[in-house]
Design an enzyme around this catalytic site. Structure first.
Site, PDB file in Angstrom:
ATOM      1  CG  ASP A  21      26.039  10.173  -6.185  1.00 29.16           C
ATOM      2  OD1 ASP A  21      26.033   9.755  -7.357  1.00 29.16           O
ATOM      3  OD2 ASP A  21      25.706   9.483  -5.207  1.00 29.16           O
ATOM      4  CE  LYS A  24      31.115  11.163 -11.138  1.00 28.51           C
ATOM      5  NZ  LYS A  24      30.570  11.229  -9.772  1.00 28.51           N
ATOM      6  N   GLY A  48      25.377   6.919 -11.757  1.00 28.81           N
ATOM      7  CA  GLY A  48      24.124   7.571 -12.135  1.00 28.81           C
ATOM      8  C   GLY A  48      24.433   9.042 -12.305  1.00 28.81           C
ATOM      9  CG  HIS A  49      27.223  10.301 -14.375  1.00 29.27           C
ATOM     10  ND1 HIS A  49      28.357  10.179 -15.129  1.00 29.27           N
ATOM     11  CD2 HIS A  49      27.532   9.750 -13.165  1.00 29.27           C
ATOM     12  CE1 HIS A  49      29.301   9.585 -14.425  1.00 29.27           C
ATOM     13  NE2 HIS A  49      28.822   9.302 -13.235  1.00 29.27           N
ATOM     14  CD  GLN A 220      31.752   4.392 -10.056  1.00 24.17           C
ATOM     15  OE1 GLN A 220      32.677   4.194 -10.826  1.00 24.17           O
ATOM     16  NE2 GLN A 220      30.499   4.224 -10.414  1.00 24.17           N
TER      17      GLN A 220
HETATM   18  P1  GDP Z   1      27.119  12.533 -10.549  1.00 22.60           P
HETATM   19  O1  GDP Z   1      27.002  11.084 -10.267  1.00 22.60           O
HETATM   20  O2  GDP Z   1      28.406  13.116 -10.050  1.00 22.60           O
HETATM   21  O3  GDP Z   1      26.861  12.878 -11.975  1.00 22.60           O
HETATM   22  O4  GDP Z   1      25.980  13.252  -9.695  1.00 22.60           O
HETATM   23  P2  GDP Z   1      24.433  12.771  -9.585  1.00 22.60           P
HETATM   24  O5  GDP Z   1      23.733  13.118 -10.832  1.00 22.60           O
HETATM   25  O6  GDP Z   1      24.350  11.374  -9.106  1.00 22.60           O
HETATM   26  O7  GDP Z   1      23.963  13.649  -8.370  1.00 22.60           O
HETATM   27  C1  GDP Z   1      24.025  15.040  -8.391  1.00 22.60           C
HETATM   28  C2  GDP Z   1      22.605  15.597  -8.208  1.00 22.60           C
HETATM   29  O8  GDP Z   1      22.682  16.980  -7.940  1.00 22.60           O
HETATM   30  C3  GDP Z   1      21.767  15.487  -9.472  1.00 22.60           C
HETATM   31  O9  GDP Z   1      20.436  15.316  -9.100  1.00 22.60           O
HETATM   32  C4  GDP Z   1      21.976  16.823 -10.165  1.00 22.60           C
HETATM   33  O10 GDP Z   1      20.891  17.196 -11.004  1.00 22.60           O
HETATM   34  C5  GDP Z   1      22.070  17.740  -8.981  1.00 22.60           C
HETATM   35  N1  GDP Z   1      22.930  18.915  -9.143  1.00 22.60           N
HETATM   36  C6  GDP Z   1      24.106  19.047  -9.802  1.00 22.60           C
HETATM   37  N2  GDP Z   1      24.626  20.282  -9.610  1.00 22.60           N
HETATM   38  C7  GDP Z   1      23.756  20.932  -8.798  1.00 22.60           C
HETATM   39  C8  GDP Z   1      23.749  22.235  -8.206  1.00 22.60           C
HETATM   40  O11 GDP Z   1      24.668  23.037  -8.368  1.00 22.60           O
HETATM   41  N3  GDP Z   1      22.669  22.544  -7.414  1.00 22.60           N
HETATM   42  C9  GDP Z   1      21.659  21.670  -7.201  1.00 22.60           C
HETATM   43  N4  GDP Z   1      20.648  22.050  -6.408  1.00 22.60           N
HETATM   44  N5  GDP Z   1      21.640  20.443  -7.735  1.00 22.60           N
HETATM   45  C10 GDP Z   1      22.687  20.074  -8.511  1.00 22.60           C
HETATM   46  P1  IMO Z   2      28.511   8.118  -9.680  1.00 26.99           P
HETATM   47  O1  IMO Z   2      29.266   7.906 -10.955  1.00 26.99           O
HETATM   48  C1  IMO Z   2      27.986   7.196  -5.449  1.00 26.99           C
HETATM   49  C2  IMO Z   2      29.220   3.198  -4.120  1.00 26.99           C
HETATM   50  C3  IMO Z   2      28.149   2.250  -3.635  1.00 26.99           C
HETATM   51  C4  IMO Z   2      28.946   1.441  -2.611  1.00 26.99           C
HETATM   52  C5  IMO Z   2      30.316   1.329  -3.268  1.00 26.99           C
HETATM   53  C6  IMO Z   2      30.534   0.026  -4.024  1.00 26.99           C
HETATM   54  O2  IMO Z   2      27.051   8.330  -9.870  1.00 26.99           O
HETATM   55  O3  IMO Z   2      29.165   9.150  -8.822  1.00 26.99           O
HETATM   56  P2  IMO Z   2      29.579  -0.921  -6.335  1.00 26.99           P
HETATM   57  O4  IMO Z   2      28.182  -1.161  -6.776  1.00 26.99           O
HETATM   58  O5  IMO Z   2      30.341   0.018  -7.182  1.00 26.99           O
HETATM   59  O6  IMO Z   2      30.341  -2.186  -6.087  1.00 26.99           O
HETATM   60  O7  IMO Z   2      29.428  -0.222  -4.887  1.00 26.99           O
HETATM   61  O8  IMO Z   2      30.409   2.421  -4.174  1.00 26.99           O
HETATM   62  N1  IMO Z   2      29.012   3.758  -5.478  1.00 26.99           N
HETATM   63  C7  IMO Z   2      28.638   5.029  -5.726  1.00 26.99           C
HETATM   64  N2  IMO Z   2      28.300   6.018  -4.878  1.00 26.99           N
HETATM   65  N3  IMO Z   2      28.051   7.433  -6.773  1.00 26.99           N
HETATM   66  C8  IMO Z   2      28.420   6.458  -7.632  1.00 26.99           C
HETATM   67  O9  IMO Z   2      28.606   6.687  -8.946  1.00 26.99           O
HETATM   68  C9  IMO Z   2      28.699   5.177  -7.129  1.00 26.99           C
HETATM   69  N4  IMO Z   2      29.069   4.005  -7.682  1.00 26.99           N
HETATM   70  C10 IMO Z   2      29.272   3.161  -6.675  1.00 26.99           C
HETATM   71  O10 IMO Z   2      27.086   2.944  -3.035  1.00 26.99           O
HETATM   72  O11 IMO Z   2      29.118   2.197  -1.432  1.00 26.99           O
HETATM   73 MG    MG Z   3      25.667   9.766  -9.364  1.00 28.91          MG
END
Ligand code: GDP
Ligand code: IMO
Ligand code: MG
Length: 408
Positions: A21, A24, A48-49, A220
Protein backbone atom coordinates in the site's frame (compact mmCIF):
# COMPACT_ATOMS: atom_id res chain seq x y z
CA UNK A 1 36.27 -1.37 -36.00
CA UNK A 2 32.52 -1.34 -36.55
CA UNK A 3 30.46 -0.62 -33.52
CA UNK A 4 27.11 -2.29 -33.31
CA UNK A 5 24.54 0.00 -31.74
CA UNK A 6 21.59 -1.90 -30.40
CA UNK A 7 18.62 0.10 -29.31
CA UNK A 8 17.47 -1.38 -26.04
CA UNK A 9 14.26 -0.33 -24.34
CA UNK A 10 14.58 0.12 -20.63
CA UNK A 11 12.44 -2.17 -18.52
CA UNK A 12 11.48 -1.13 -15.03
CA UNK A 13 10.51 -3.10 -11.94
CA UNK A 14 8.27 -1.26 -9.47
CA UNK A 15 8.61 -2.70 -5.97
CA UNK A 16 7.00 -1.78 -2.64
CA UNK A 17 9.68 -1.04 -0.05
CA UNK A 18 7.52 -1.38 3.07
CA UNK A 19 4.45 -3.46 4.02
CA UNK A 20 2.39 -2.85 0.87
CA UNK A 21 0.00 0.00 0.00
CA UNK A 22 2.90 2.38 -0.64
CA UNK A 23 1.10 3.86 -3.66
CA UNK A 24 2.39 1.47 -6.33
CA UNK A 25 -0.84 1.76 -8.33
CA UNK A 26 -0.64 5.54 -8.48
CA UNK A 27 2.99 5.54 -9.58
CA UNK A 28 2.53 2.72 -12.12
CA UNK A 29 -0.34 4.69 -13.62
CA UNK A 30 1.78 7.86 -13.68
CA UNK A 31 4.55 6.03 -15.58
CA UNK A 32 2.41 3.72 -17.72
CA UNK A 33 2.42 5.87 -20.87
CA UNK A 34 6.18 5.31 -21.19
CA UNK A 35 5.87 1.52 -21.48
CA UNK A 36 4.29 -0.93 -23.92
CA UNK A 37 3.63 -3.72 -21.43
CA UNK A 38 2.58 -3.66 -17.78
CA UNK A 39 3.04 -7.08 -16.15
CA UNK A 40 2.16 -8.48 -12.72
CA UNK A 41 4.43 -11.23 -11.41
CA UNK A 42 3.21 -12.18 -7.93
CA UNK A 43 0.27 -12.26 -5.59
CA UNK A 44 -3.35 -12.11 -6.59
CA UNK A 45 -6.48 -10.39 -5.37
CA UNK A 46 -4.84 -9.77 -1.99
CA UNK A 47 -3.42 -6.71 -3.75
CA UNK A 48 -5.41 -3.50 -4.08
CA UNK A 49 -3.85 -0.83 -6.29
CA UNK A 50 -5.70 2.46 -6.48
CA UNK A 51 -5.54 4.67 -9.55
CA UNK A 52 -7.40 7.95 -9.91
CA UNK A 53 -8.69 7.91 -13.48
CA UNK A 54 -10.52 11.01 -14.71
CA UNK A 55 -11.05 11.99 -11.10
CA UNK A 56 -12.57 8.64 -10.11
CA UNK A 57 -10.78 6.04 -7.92
CA UNK A 58 -10.38 2.67 -9.65
CA UNK A 59 -9.09 -0.29 -7.64
CA UNK A 60 -7.11 -3.01 -9.35
CA UNK A 61 -6.67 -6.33 -7.60
CA UNK A 62 -5.52 -8.66 -10.36
CA UNK A 63 -5.21 -6.69 -13.57
CA UNK A 64 -2.04 -4.65 -14.07
CA UNK A 65 -2.90 -0.99 -13.46
CA UNK A 66 -1.65 0.06 -16.91
CA UNK A 67 -4.51 -1.63 -18.78
CA UNK A 68 -6.57 1.46 -18.06
CA UNK A 69 -4.19 3.38 -20.34
CA UNK A 70 -4.54 0.88 -23.16
CA UNK A 71 -1.26 -0.92 -22.49
CA UNK A 72 -0.76 -4.66 -22.91
CA UNK A 73 -1.42 -6.25 -19.51
CA UNK A 74 0.20 -9.53 -18.52
CA UNK A 75 -0.73 -11.74 -15.56
CA UNK A 76 2.39 -13.81 -15.01
CA UNK A 77 2.92 -17.41 -14.00
CA UNK A 78 3.96 -16.34 -10.48
CA UNK A 79 0.49 -15.09 -9.68
CA UNK A 80 -2.38 -16.75 -7.81
CA UNK A 81 -5.35 -16.00 -10.01
CA UNK A 82 -9.01 -16.16 -9.12
CA UNK A 83 -10.59 -16.38 -12.58
CA UNK A 84 -14.00 -15.11 -11.41
CA UNK A 85 -12.35 -12.00 -10.03
CA UNK A 86 -10.36 -11.45 -13.22
CA UNK A 87 -13.65 -11.50 -15.12
CA UNK A 88 -15.22 -9.05 -12.65
CA UNK A 89 -12.32 -6.66 -13.16
CA UNK A 90 -12.43 -7.01 -16.94
CA UNK A 91 -16.12 -6.14 -16.80
CA UNK A 92 -15.43 -3.16 -14.56
CA UNK A 93 -12.89 -1.81 -17.07
CA UNK A 94 -15.23 -2.51 -19.99
CA UNK A 95 -18.00 -0.59 -18.23
CA UNK A 96 -15.63 2.39 -18.36
CA UNK A 97 -15.43 1.99 -22.13
CA UNK A 98 -11.94 0.44 -22.08
CA UNK A 99 -11.27 -2.94 -23.68
CA UNK A 100 -8.19 -4.30 -21.93
CA UNK A 101 -5.48 -6.05 -23.94
CA UNK A 102 -4.79 -8.91 -21.59
CA UNK A 103 -2.70 -12.07 -21.51
CA UNK A 104 -2.92 -14.61 -18.71
CA UNK A 105 -0.21 -17.18 -18.07
CA UNK A 106 -1.20 -20.78 -18.76
CA UNK A 107 1.11 -21.69 -15.86
CA UNK A 108 -0.31 -19.33 -13.23
CA UNK A 109 -2.02 -21.02 -10.30
CA UNK A 110 -5.77 -20.85 -9.85
CA UNK A 111 -7.53 -19.75 -6.67
CA UNK A 112 -10.82 -21.61 -6.22
CA UNK A 113 -13.58 -20.98 -3.69
CA UNK A 114 -12.18 -23.96 -1.76
CA UNK A 115 -8.81 -22.20 -1.42
CA UNK A 116 -10.58 -19.11 -0.19
CA UNK A 117 -12.60 -21.09 2.38
CA UNK A 118 -9.42 -22.79 3.62
CA UNK A 119 -7.64 -19.43 3.95
CA UNK A 120 -10.42 -18.22 6.30
CA UNK A 121 -10.41 -21.48 8.26
CA UNK A 122 -6.62 -21.60 8.69
CA UNK A 123 -6.21 -17.95 9.57
CA UNK A 124 -8.58 -18.38 12.53
CA UNK A 125 -5.86 -20.58 14.00
CA UNK A 126 -2.69 -19.02 12.59
CA UNK A 127 -3.65 -15.35 13.09
CA UNK A 128 -1.73 -13.65 10.28
CA UNK A 129 -4.75 -11.50 9.48
CA UNK A 130 -4.73 -12.48 5.80
CA UNK A 131 -6.94 -10.88 3.20
CA UNK A 132 -8.92 -14.18 2.99
CA UNK A 133 -8.45 -14.24 -0.77
CA UNK A 134 -7.16 -17.83 -0.81
CA UNK A 135 -3.58 -16.77 -1.49
CA UNK A 136 -1.79 -18.89 1.14
CA UNK A 137 -3.59 -22.16 0.28
CA UNK A 138 -3.05 -21.58 -3.46
CA UNK A 139 0.73 -21.15 -3.11
CA UNK A 140 0.83 -24.01 -0.58
CA UNK A 141 -0.85 -26.24 -3.17
CA UNK A 142 1.63 -25.05 -5.80
CA UNK A 143 4.62 -26.11 -3.71
CA UNK A 144 2.86 -29.27 -2.58
CA UNK A 145 2.60 -30.04 -6.32
CA UNK A 146 -1.16 -30.40 -6.33
CA UNK A 147 -1.90 -26.88 -7.55
CA UNK A 148 -4.41 -26.16 -10.29
CA UNK A 149 -2.86 -24.20 -13.15
CA UNK A 150 -4.76 -22.06 -15.62
CA UNK A 151 -4.08 -24.68 -18.33
CA UNK A 152 -5.88 -27.28 -16.16
CA UNK A 153 -9.15 -25.38 -16.58
CA UNK A 154 -9.35 -27.01 -20.03
CA UNK A 155 -8.88 -30.56 -18.80
CA UNK A 156 -11.91 -31.69 -16.73
CA UNK A 157 -10.27 -34.93 -15.52
CA UNK A 158 -7.14 -33.20 -14.23
CA UNK A 159 -9.23 -30.46 -12.66
CA UNK A 160 -11.42 -32.94 -10.79
CA UNK A 161 -8.46 -35.02 -9.65
CA UNK A 162 -6.62 -31.98 -8.30
CA UNK A 163 -9.65 -30.60 -6.50
CA UNK A 164 -10.28 -33.99 -4.92
CA UNK A 165 -6.68 -34.18 -3.75
CA UNK A 166 -6.98 -30.68 -2.30
CA UNK A 167 -10.15 -31.67 -0.43
CA UNK A 168 -8.60 -34.87 0.92
CA UNK A 169 -5.24 -33.43 1.93
CA UNK A 170 -6.90 -30.54 3.73
CA UNK A 171 -9.71 -32.63 5.28
CA UNK A 172 -12.39 -30.36 3.81
CA UNK A 173 -16.01 -31.20 4.25
CA UNK A 174 -17.22 -30.86 0.66
CA UNK A 175 -19.90 -33.12 -0.78
CA UNK A 176 -20.10 -34.39 -4.36
CA UNK A 177 -22.67 -31.74 -5.37
CA UNK A 178 -20.50 -28.88 -4.14
CA UNK A 179 -17.50 -30.35 -5.92
CA UNK A 180 -19.45 -30.63 -9.16
CA UNK A 181 -20.66 -27.05 -8.83
CA UNK A 182 -17.12 -25.81 -8.36
CA UNK A 183 -15.91 -27.84 -11.34
CA UNK A 184 -18.66 -26.40 -13.51
CA UNK A 185 -17.90 -22.88 -12.37
CA UNK A 186 -14.16 -23.22 -13.01
CA UNK A 187 -14.65 -24.73 -16.47
CA UNK A 188 -17.06 -21.93 -17.33
CA UNK A 189 -14.56 -19.27 -16.24
CA UNK A 190 -11.90 -21.12 -18.21
CA UNK A 191 -14.01 -20.79 -21.35
CA UNK A 192 -14.55 -17.08 -20.75
CA UNK A 193 -10.82 -16.27 -20.36
CA UNK A 194 -9.56 -18.78 -22.94
CA UNK A 195 -8.69 -16.22 -25.63
CA UNK A 196 -6.31 -14.47 -23.22
CA UNK A 197 -4.48 -17.58 -22.01
CA UNK A 198 -0.98 -17.96 -23.49
CA UNK A 199 2.56 -18.91 -22.49
CA UNK A 200 3.24 -15.38 -21.26
CA UNK A 201 6.96 -16.01 -20.63
CA UNK A 202 7.45 -16.56 -24.36
CA UNK A 203 5.21 -13.63 -25.32
CA UNK A 204 6.84 -11.09 -23.01
CA UNK A 205 10.40 -12.08 -23.98
CA UNK A 206 9.58 -11.95 -27.68
CA UNK A 207 7.95 -8.57 -27.27
CA UNK A 208 10.93 -7.21 -25.35
CA UNK A 209 13.34 -8.67 -27.92
CA UNK A 210 11.47 -6.80 -30.63
CA UNK A 211 11.99 -3.50 -28.81
CA UNK A 212 8.92 -3.22 -26.61
CA UNK A 213 9.45 -1.98 -23.08
CA UNK A 214 7.95 -3.45 -19.93
CA UNK A 215 7.04 -2.24 -16.48
CA UNK A 216 6.90 -5.04 -13.91
CA UNK A 217 4.25 -4.06 -11.37
CA UNK A 218 5.02 -5.41 -7.92
CA UNK A 219 2.31 -6.23 -5.44
CA UNK A 220 2.52 -6.23 -1.63
CA UNK A 221 5.88 -5.00 -0.34
CA UNK A 222 9.36 -6.15 0.63
CA UNK A 223 8.41 -6.90 4.24
CA UNK A 224 5.54 -9.14 3.13
CA UNK A 225 7.94 -11.23 1.00
CA UNK A 226 7.93 -14.89 2.05
CA UNK A 227 11.75 -14.91 2.34
CA UNK A 228 12.71 -11.36 3.31
CA UNK A 229 9.62 -10.15 5.13
CA UNK A 230 8.68 -10.32 8.80
CA UNK A 231 8.09 -14.07 8.63
CA UNK A 232 5.66 -15.62 9.47
CA UNK A 233 3.62 -12.41 9.14
CA UNK A 234 4.06 -12.26 5.38
CA UNK A 235 2.21 -13.22 2.24
CA UNK A 236 3.04 -16.50 0.48
CA UNK A 237 4.91 -15.21 -2.57
CA UNK A 238 8.11 -13.45 -3.64
CA UNK A 239 7.19 -9.80 -3.70
CA UNK A 240 10.76 -8.56 -4.15
CA UNK A 241 12.65 -8.15 -7.41
CA UNK A 242 13.54 -11.85 -7.69
CA UNK A 243 9.83 -12.48 -8.15
CA UNK A 244 10.02 -10.77 -11.55
CA UNK A 245 12.43 -13.45 -12.75
CA UNK A 246 10.48 -16.46 -11.49
CA UNK A 247 7.02 -14.94 -11.80
CA UNK A 248 7.30 -13.85 -15.43
CA UNK A 249 10.20 -15.82 -16.86
CA UNK A 250 12.07 -12.58 -17.46
CA UNK A 251 15.86 -12.99 -17.08
CA UNK A 252 17.65 -10.61 -14.67
CA UNK A 253 19.51 -9.02 -17.59
CA UNK A 254 16.17 -7.66 -18.83
CA UNK A 255 15.42 -5.80 -15.59
CA UNK A 256 17.23 -2.54 -16.21
CA UNK A 257 16.02 -0.33 -13.39
CA UNK A 258 14.29 -0.87 -10.08
CA UNK A 259 11.97 1.81 -8.77
CA UNK A 260 11.17 1.37 -5.09
CA UNK A 261 7.94 2.90 -3.81
CA UNK A 262 8.01 4.19 -0.25
CA UNK A 263 5.39 6.05 1.70
CA UNK A 264 6.78 9.06 3.60
CA UNK A 265 5.71 7.20 6.77
CA UNK A 266 4.87 3.51 7.32
CA UNK A 267 1.64 1.53 7.34
CA UNK A 268 0.79 -2.13 7.78
CA UNK A 269 -2.45 -4.13 7.53
CA UNK A 270 -2.78 -7.36 9.46
CA UNK A 271 -0.70 -8.78 12.28
CA UNK A 272 3.08 -8.80 12.72
CA UNK A 273 5.92 -6.66 14.07
CA UNK A 274 5.92 -2.93 13.32
CA UNK A 275 8.76 -1.30 15.28
CA UNK A 276 7.94 2.35 14.48
CA UNK A 277 4.19 1.92 15.02
CA UNK A 278 2.30 4.83 16.55
CA UNK A 279 -0.50 3.91 18.90
CA UNK A 280 -3.11 6.05 20.61
CA UNK A 281 -4.16 9.53 19.56
CA UNK A 282 -1.11 10.25 17.39
CA UNK A 283 -1.68 7.06 15.41
CA UNK A 284 -5.40 7.71 15.07
CA UNK A 285 -4.72 11.20 13.74
CA UNK A 286 -2.22 10.02 11.14
CA UNK A 287 -4.59 7.24 10.04
CA UNK A 288 -7.40 9.75 9.59
CA UNK A 289 -5.22 12.28 7.72
CA UNK A 290 -3.82 9.60 5.43
CA UNK A 291 -7.18 7.83 5.00
CA UNK A 292 -5.38 4.64 5.82
CA UNK A 293 -7.97 1.94 5.21
CA UNK A 294 -7.21 -1.21 3.18
CA UNK A 295 -8.12 -1.14 -0.54
CA UNK A 296 -8.98 -4.86 -0.47
CA UNK A 297 -10.53 -5.48 2.94
CA UNK A 298 -11.37 -1.97 4.20
CA UNK A 299 -9.49 -2.73 7.43
CA UNK A 300 -7.89 0.23 9.24
CA UNK A 301 -4.18 0.26 8.49
CA UNK A 302 -1.72 0.43 11.37
CA UNK A 303 0.44 3.55 11.02
CA UNK A 304 3.86 4.73 12.18
CA UNK A 305 6.99 6.71 11.41
CA UNK A 306 9.28 6.13 8.47
CA UNK A 307 11.67 3.27 9.26
CA UNK A 308 15.10 3.65 7.68
CA UNK A 309 16.19 0.19 8.88
CA UNK A 310 13.53 -1.28 6.63
CA UNK A 311 14.19 1.10 3.72
CA UNK A 312 17.94 0.48 3.80
CA UNK A 313 17.37 -3.27 3.65
CA UNK A 314 14.67 -3.10 0.98
CA UNK A 315 16.93 -0.98 -1.19
CA UNK A 316 19.81 -3.39 -0.70
CA UNK A 317 18.03 -6.62 -1.56
CA UNK A 318 16.01 -5.21 -4.46
CA UNK A 319 18.91 -3.31 -6.05
CA UNK A 320 16.78 -0.18 -5.97
CA UNK A 321 18.08 2.46 -8.37
CA UNK A 322 15.36 5.08 -7.82
CA UNK A 323 12.69 5.80 -5.25
CA UNK A 324 9.23 7.34 -5.49
CA UNK A 325 8.23 8.90 -2.20
CA UNK A 326 4.46 9.06 -1.74
CA UNK A 327 1.92 10.70 0.54
CA UNK A 328 4.15 13.68 1.30
CA UNK A 329 1.00 15.81 1.56
CA UNK A 330 -0.13 13.80 4.57
CA UNK A 331 2.90 14.81 6.66
CA UNK A 332 2.89 18.36 5.35
CA UNK A 333 2.24 20.95 8.09
CA UNK A 334 3.58 18.81 10.95
CA UNK A 335 6.12 20.62 13.17
CA UNK A 336 8.57 17.78 13.36
CA UNK A 337 8.81 14.24 12.05
CA UNK A 338 10.63 11.27 13.53
CA UNK A 339 12.50 8.73 11.44
CA UNK A 340 13.67 5.37 12.80
CA UNK A 341 17.41 4.96 12.16
CA UNK A 342 18.54 1.78 13.93
CA UNK A 343 17.18 -1.04 16.09
CA UNK A 344 18.49 -2.22 19.42
CA UNK A 345 17.57 -5.88 19.76
CA UNK A 346 18.89 -7.89 22.71
CA UNK A 347 21.58 -5.29 23.40
CA UNK A 348 22.88 -5.36 19.82
CA UNK A 349 22.53 -2.46 17.40
CA UNK A 350 21.18 -3.26 13.91
CA UNK A 351 21.15 -1.12 10.77
CA UNK A 352 19.36 -3.89 8.83
CA UNK A 353 16.52 -5.93 10.33
CA UNK A 354 17.61 -9.28 11.83
CA UNK A 355 15.46 -12.42 11.42
CA UNK A 356 13.25 -11.47 14.35
CA UNK A 357 12.47 -7.82 14.99
CA UNK A 358 9.79 -8.34 17.61
CA UNK A 359 10.61 -6.31 20.70
CA UNK A 360 13.44 -4.34 19.04
CA UNK A 361 13.79 -0.80 20.35
CA UNK A 362 13.99 1.91 17.70
CA UNK A 363 16.43 4.85 17.71
CA UNK A 364 15.04 7.97 16.06
CA UNK A 365 16.30 11.11 14.36
CA UNK A 366 14.16 14.20 14.33
CA UNK A 367 13.40 16.15 11.13
CA UNK A 368 11.76 19.54 10.80
CA UNK A 369 8.38 19.42 9.06
CA UNK A 370 7.69 21.05 5.70
CA UNK A 371 5.08 23.57 4.64
CA UNK A 372 5.10 22.88 0.90
CA UNK A 373 6.56 20.53 -1.68
CA UNK A 374 9.42 23.02 -2.37
CA UNK A 375 10.34 23.49 1.28
CA UNK A 376 14.04 23.04 2.12
CA UNK A 377 13.02 20.84 5.08
CA UNK A 378 11.44 18.35 2.68
CA UNK A 379 14.64 18.42 0.68
CA UNK A 380 16.56 17.46 3.87
CA UNK A 381 14.13 14.58 4.48
CA UNK A 382 14.63 13.38 0.90
CA UNK A 383 18.43 13.75 0.94
CA UNK A 384 18.60 11.64 4.08
CA UNK A 385 16.63 8.87 2.35
CA UNK A 386 19.01 9.04 -0.61
CA UNK A 387 22.07 8.85 1.65
CA UNK A 388 20.72 5.87 3.56
CA UNK A 389 19.37 3.88 0.63
CA UNK A 390 22.05 4.83 -1.93
CA UNK A 391 19.19 5.35 -4.41
CA UNK A 392 18.01 8.55 -6.06
CA UNK A 393 14.60 9.86 -5.07
CA UNK A 394 13.26 10.57 -8.55
CA UNK A 395 9.53 11.04 -7.90
CA UNK A 396 7.66 12.96 -5.22
CA UNK A 397 3.95 12.29 -4.83
CA UNK A 398 1.77 14.71 -2.88
CA UNK A 399 -1.76 13.61 -3.74
CA UNK A 400 -3.59 10.53 -5.09
CA UNK A 401 -4.16 11.94 -8.59
CA UNK A 402 -1.49 11.70 -11.30
CA UNK A 403 -1.18 15.50 -11.46
CA UNK A 404 0.07 15.64 -7.85
CA UNK A 405 3.45 14.25 -8.82
CA UNK A 406 6.83 15.81 -9.54
CA UNK A 407 9.84 14.22 -11.14
CA UNK A 408 13.23 15.31 -9.89
P1 GDP B 1 -0.71 0.20 -3.52
O1 GDP B 1 -1.27 -1.07 -3.02
O2 GDP B 1 0.76 0.33 -3.24
O3 GDP B 1 -1.03 0.47 -4.95
O4 GDP B 1 -1.40 1.36 -2.68
P2 GDP B 1 -2.98 1.48 -2.35
O5 GDP B 1 -3.69 1.92 -3.56
O6 GDP B 1 -3.47 0.26 -1.67
O7 GDP B 1 -2.95 2.59 -1.24
C1 GDP B 1 -2.42 3.85 -1.46
C2 GDP B 1 -3.52 4.90 -1.23
O8 GDP B 1 -2.94 6.18 -1.17
C3 GDP B 1 -4.51 4.96 -2.38
O9 GDP B 1 -5.76 5.32 -1.86
C4 GDP B 1 -3.96 6.06 -3.27
O10 GDP B 1 -4.96 6.71 -4.05
C5 GDP B 1 -3.39 7.00 -2.25
N1 GDP B 1 -2.22 7.77 -2.66
C6 GDP B 1 -1.17 7.40 -3.44
N2 GDP B 1 -0.24 8.38 -3.48
C7 GDP B 1 -0.71 9.38 -2.69
C8 GDP B 1 -0.19 10.65 -2.30
O11 GDP B 1 0.92 11.05 -2.66
N3 GDP B 1 -0.97 11.40 -1.46
C9 GDP B 1 -2.18 10.98 -1.03
N4 GDP B 1 -2.88 11.77 -0.20
N5 GDP B 1 -2.69 9.79 -1.37
C10 GDP B 1 -1.96 8.99 -2.18
P1 IMO C 1 -0.80 -4.31 -2.16
O1 IMO C 1 -0.35 -4.90 -3.46
C1 IMO C 1 -1.01 -4.55 2.19
C2 IMO C 1 -1.04 -8.56 3.96
C3 IMO C 1 -2.29 -9.01 4.68
C4 IMO C 1 -1.68 -9.94 5.73
C5 IMO C 1 -0.54 -10.60 4.96
C6 IMO C 1 -0.89 -11.97 4.39
O2 IMO C 1 -2.11 -3.61 -2.24
O3 IMO C 1 0.28 -3.50 -1.53
P2 IMO C 1 -2.43 -12.74 2.34
O4 IMO C 1 -3.87 -12.51 2.08
O5 IMO C 1 -1.52 -12.23 1.30
O6 IMO C 1 -2.12 -14.16 2.70
O7 IMO C 1 -2.12 -11.89 3.68
O8 IMO C 1 -0.21 -9.71 3.90
N1 IMO C 1 -1.23 -8.11 2.56
C7 IMO C 1 -1.18 -6.82 2.17
N2 IMO C 1 -1.04 -5.69 2.89
N3 IMO C 1 -1.05 -4.48 0.84
C8 IMO C 1 -1.16 -5.61 0.10
O9 IMO C 1 -1.10 -5.59 -1.24
C9 IMO C 1 -1.27 -6.84 0.76
N4 IMO C 1 -1.41 -8.12 0.35
C10 IMO C 1 -1.36 -8.88 1.44
O10 IMO C 1 -2.95 -7.92 5.27
O11 IMO C 1 -1.10 -9.18 6.76
MG1 MG D 1 -2.83 -1.73 -1.81
Amino acid sequence: MDTCVVSVSMNLAVIGLQFGDEGKGKIVDFLAERFDIIARFSGGSNAGHTVIHDGVPVKFHLLPSGVIRGKVGILGNGMAIDPGKVLDEINMIKSMGIHPKLYISSKAHVVTSLHRALDSRDDELVGIGTTKQGIGPTYTSKYRRIGIRVADLYNPQTLEKKLQLFIELNSLNIDKNELNEELKRLSHYGTLIKDSVVDTEVLINNMMDSGKSALFEGSQGTFLDVDFGTYPFVTSSSTTVGGVVTGLGVPPSKIHRVLGIAKAYTTRVGAGPFPTELSGKEGDELRARGREYGATTGRPRRVGYLDMVLLRYASLINGVTEIALTKLDILQGMDEIQVGTAYDCNATRYLYPPANIDGCKVNYDLYAGWASIDDKNLNDYVKNIERETKARVSILSYGPEPESTVEL
